[in-house]
Write a protein that holds these residues in place. Structure first.
Motif, PDB file in Angstrom:
ATOM      1  N   ALA A  61     132.474 115.476 172.028  1.00 27.67           N
ATOM      2  CA  ALA A  61     131.285 116.400 171.963  1.00 27.67           C
ATOM      3  C   ALA A  61     130.818 116.654 170.432  1.00 27.67           C
ATOM      4  N   ASP A  62     131.446 116.429 169.314  1.00 23.94           N
ATOM      5  CA  ASP A  62     131.455 115.999 167.871  1.00 23.94           C
ATOM      6  C   ASP A  62     130.609 114.544 167.923  1.00 23.94           C
ATOM      7  N   ASN A  63     130.650 113.466 168.387  1.00 23.53           N
ATOM      8  CA  ASN A  63     130.607 112.364 167.497  1.00 23.53           C
ATOM      9  C   ASN A  63     129.990 111.849 168.598  1.00 23.53           C
ATOM     10  N   PRO A  64     128.727 111.844 168.736  1.00 20.07           N
ATOM     11  CA  PRO A  64     127.508 110.597 169.703  1.00 20.07           C
ATOM     12  C   PRO A  64     127.996 109.495 169.680  1.00 20.07           C
ATOM     13  N   ALA A  65     128.217 108.587 170.653  1.00 21.68           N
ATOM     14  CA  ALA A  65     128.566 107.471 171.200  1.00 21.68           C
ATOM     15  C   ALA A  65     127.870 106.191 169.809  1.00 21.68           C
ATOM     16  N   PRO A  66     128.263 105.219 168.643  1.00 21.51           N
ATOM     17  CA  PRO A  66     127.200 104.821 168.249  1.00 21.51           C
ATOM     18  C   PRO A  66     126.315 103.201 169.464  1.00 21.51           C
ATOM     19  N   ALA A  67     126.237 104.070 168.251  1.00 18.84           N
ATOM     20  CA  ALA A  67     124.434 102.844 168.733  1.00 18.84           C
ATOM     21  C   ALA A  67     124.391 101.930 168.576  1.00 18.84           C
ATOM     22  N   PRO A  68     124.038 100.353 169.379  1.00 15.31           N
ATOM     23  CA  PRO A  68     124.466  99.235 168.934  1.00 15.31           C
ATOM     24  C   PRO A  68     123.665  99.083 167.372  1.00 15.31           C
ATOM     25  N   ALA A  69     123.777  98.027 167.122  1.00 12.23           N
ATOM     26  CA  ALA A  69     124.280  96.900 165.181  1.00 12.23           C
ATOM     27  C   ALA A  69     122.602  96.869 165.474  1.00 12.23           C
ATOM     28  N   GLN A  70     120.679  97.290 164.349  1.00 16.62           N
ATOM     29  CA  GLN A  70     120.248  96.427 164.890  1.00 16.62           C
ATOM     30  C   GLN A  70     119.272  95.756 164.667  1.00 16.62           C
ATOM     31  N   ALA A  71     119.065  94.648 164.524  1.00 21.41           N
ATOM     32  CA  ALA A  71     118.608  93.697 164.384  1.00 21.41           C
ATOM     33  C   ALA A  71     116.876  93.183 163.569  1.00 21.41           C
ATOM     34  N   ALA A 101     120.224  96.993 145.551  1.00 19.18           N
ATOM     35  CA  ALA A 101     120.508  97.121 147.124  1.00 19.18           C
ATOM     36  C   ALA A 101     119.251  96.496 147.537  1.00 19.18           C
ATOM     37  N   ARG A 102     119.614  95.867 149.310  1.00 16.25           N
ATOM     38  CA  ARG A 102     118.697  95.397 149.691  1.00 16.25           C
ATOM     39  C   ARG A 102     117.941  95.790 150.827  1.00 16.25           C
ATOM     40  N   PRO A 103     116.986  95.619 151.502  1.00 18.71           N
ATOM     41  CA  PRO A 103     116.889  96.637 153.473  1.00 18.71           C
ATOM     42  C   PRO A 103     118.341  95.612 153.953  1.00 18.71           C
ATOM     43  N   SER A 104     118.552  96.161 154.911  1.00 18.12           N
ATOM     44  CA  SER A 104     119.979  94.826 155.804  1.00 18.12           C
ATOM     45  C   SER A 104     119.185  94.434 157.027  1.00 18.12           C
ATOM     46  N   ARG A 105     119.956  93.639 157.226  1.00 15.75           N
ATOM     47  CA  ARG A 105     119.631  92.802 158.729  1.00 15.75           C
ATOM     48  C   ARG A 105     120.154  93.601 160.041  1.00 15.75           C
ATOM     49  N   THR A 106     121.958  94.010 159.208  1.00 16.03           N
ATOM     50  CA  THR A 106     122.272  95.053 160.704  1.00 16.03           C
ATOM     51  C   THR A 106     122.618  96.533 159.917  1.00 16.03           C
ATOM     52  N   SER A 107     123.287  97.237 161.105  1.00 12.91           N
ATOM     53  CA  SER A 107     124.041  98.111 161.323  1.00 12.91           C
ATOM     54  C   SER A 107     125.305  98.534 161.766  1.00 12.91           C
ATOM     55  N   HIS A 108     126.374  98.701 161.311  1.00 12.67           N
ATOM     56  CA  HIS A 108     127.165  99.036 162.141  1.00 12.67           C
ATOM     57  C   HIS A 108     128.236 100.820 161.284  1.00 12.67           C
ATOM     58  N   VAL A 109     126.740 100.852 160.183  1.00 15.95           N
ATOM     59  CA  VAL A 109     127.896 102.930 159.791  1.00 15.95           C
ATOM     60  C   VAL A 109     126.176 103.432 160.127  1.00 15.95           C
ATOM     61  N   ARG A 110     124.357 102.810 160.886  1.00 17.42           N
ATOM     62  CA  ARG A 110     124.184 104.290 160.674  1.00 17.42           C
ATOM     63  C   ARG A 110     124.123 105.399 161.319  1.00 17.42           C
ATOM     64  N   GLN A 113     125.100  92.926 155.980  1.00 17.03           N
ATOM     65  CA  GLN A 113     125.199  94.628 156.883  1.00 17.03           C
ATOM     66  C   GLN A 113     124.986  95.396 156.190  1.00 17.03           C
ATOM     67  N   GLU A 114     124.760  96.407 156.054  1.00 17.12           N
ATOM     68  CA  GLU A 114     124.202  98.063 155.877  1.00 17.12           C
ATOM     69  C   GLU A 114     125.568  98.684 155.064  1.00 17.12           C
ATOM     70  N   ASP A 115     125.983  99.066 154.535  1.00 21.38           N
ATOM     71  CA  ASP A 115     126.460  99.617 153.616  1.00 21.38           C
ATOM     72  C   ASP A 115     126.039 101.803 153.437  1.00 21.38           C
ATOM     73  N   VAL A 116     126.992 102.489 153.686  1.00 19.57           N
ATOM     74  CA  VAL A 116     126.456 104.086 152.985  1.00 19.57           C
ATOM     75  C   VAL A 116     127.518 104.365 151.979  1.00 19.57           C
TER      76      VAL A 116
END
Length: 250
Positions: free
Chosen positions: A22-32, A120-129, A210-213
């Motif tokens: 309930a707390d964690n929504p399903a991860p969104a697909p990595a963005q292109a 820092a640079r803009p990211s191409r994809t993200s698995h942390v957003r 890759q996006e970092d946080v």
């Protein structure tokens, strides 16, 4: 007025637990598409990446000095701004109380994050957003983010390797904080600890696309006066799994 670092770590988190599903929504697909570098509200000292370079050179409200005998090769003994702390550890600074140490530590962490933002640079994809909206991220945060009080035991570090924070501390609980200023901020409680987790910035901090946080974590033992303060650069190269620590700053 209570210092920011101490105040954050001493606020009493709300009690109660929620189911992970309930707390964690399903991860969104990595963005292109290109994802911009972001500064999030918790960092406080700047509001956008373009301000980082000037903020590094800005004088602090208070000047600090190096302890006698520390870094004797340095002729300049005063620390007035972020650009003065290159090669300096918090333990090199002449402060007296634990509260003063935590204030300096928070200031050093802010400096290190702002310096990282300048490259820092803009990211191409993200698995942390999706982390930014997770209400209970303990299953994906690495166990090495757990606080340490006293000397860290080598066998404990080995035991935590590859595991999530929640896997090594089943009673860990997160609660979103309220208010606009507290966006991207969670209160954290464990069996014997309580504190705060904040997201400070996102971007590509190591140049791999890759996006970092960047996360700030401040935890204290229940009933204790110490605060373990640290910041982490976290990343992930796939949609699922425990995040990797790229940088760990104290």
């Amino acid at each position: 007025m209570m210092p920011v670092a101490c105040k954050r770590a001493s606020e009493t988190p709300a009690e109660g637990a929620r189911g992970a599903q309930a707390d964690n929504p399903a991860p969104a697909p990595a963005q292109a598409t290109s994802l911009p570098v972001q500064v999030l509200p918790g960092l406080e000292v700047i509001s956008k990446p373009e301000e980082a370079a000037a903020a590094l050179r800005r004088e602090w409200p208070q000047t600090y000095t190096l302890m006698e005998g520390r870094l004797p090769q340095r002729k300049a003994r005063e620390l007035r701004r972020c650009t003065d702390i290159e090669g300096v550890d918090v333990n090199d600074v002449d402060v007296i109380t634990q509260q003063e140490t935590e204030v300096v530590q928070l200031q050093f962490l802010q400096c290190r994050v702002m310096k990282a933002l300048t490259t820092a640079r803009p990211s191409r994809t993200s698995h942390v957003r999706e982390l930014l909206t997770m209400k209970s991220p303990g299953e994906v945060l690495p166990a090495a983010m757990a606080p340490e009080f006293g000397e860290a035991a080598p066998d404990k570090a080995q035991e935590r390797q590859g595991k999530s924070w929640s896997a090594t501390e089943p009673e860990l609980h997160f609660e979103p904080r309220t208010g606009e200023r507290n966006a991207f901020s969670l209160e954290v409680t464990g069996r014997d600890t309580l504190g705060l987790l904040e997201w400070w910035a996102t971007g590509d901090f190591n140049g791999d696309g890759q996006e970092d946080v960047i996360a700030y974590r401040a935890m204290s033992p229940r009933g204790g006066s110490l605060t373990d303060i640290a910041a982490f650069v976290l990343t992930r190269s796939q949609p699922q799994g425990v995040l990797q620590i790229l940088e760990h700053w104290r």
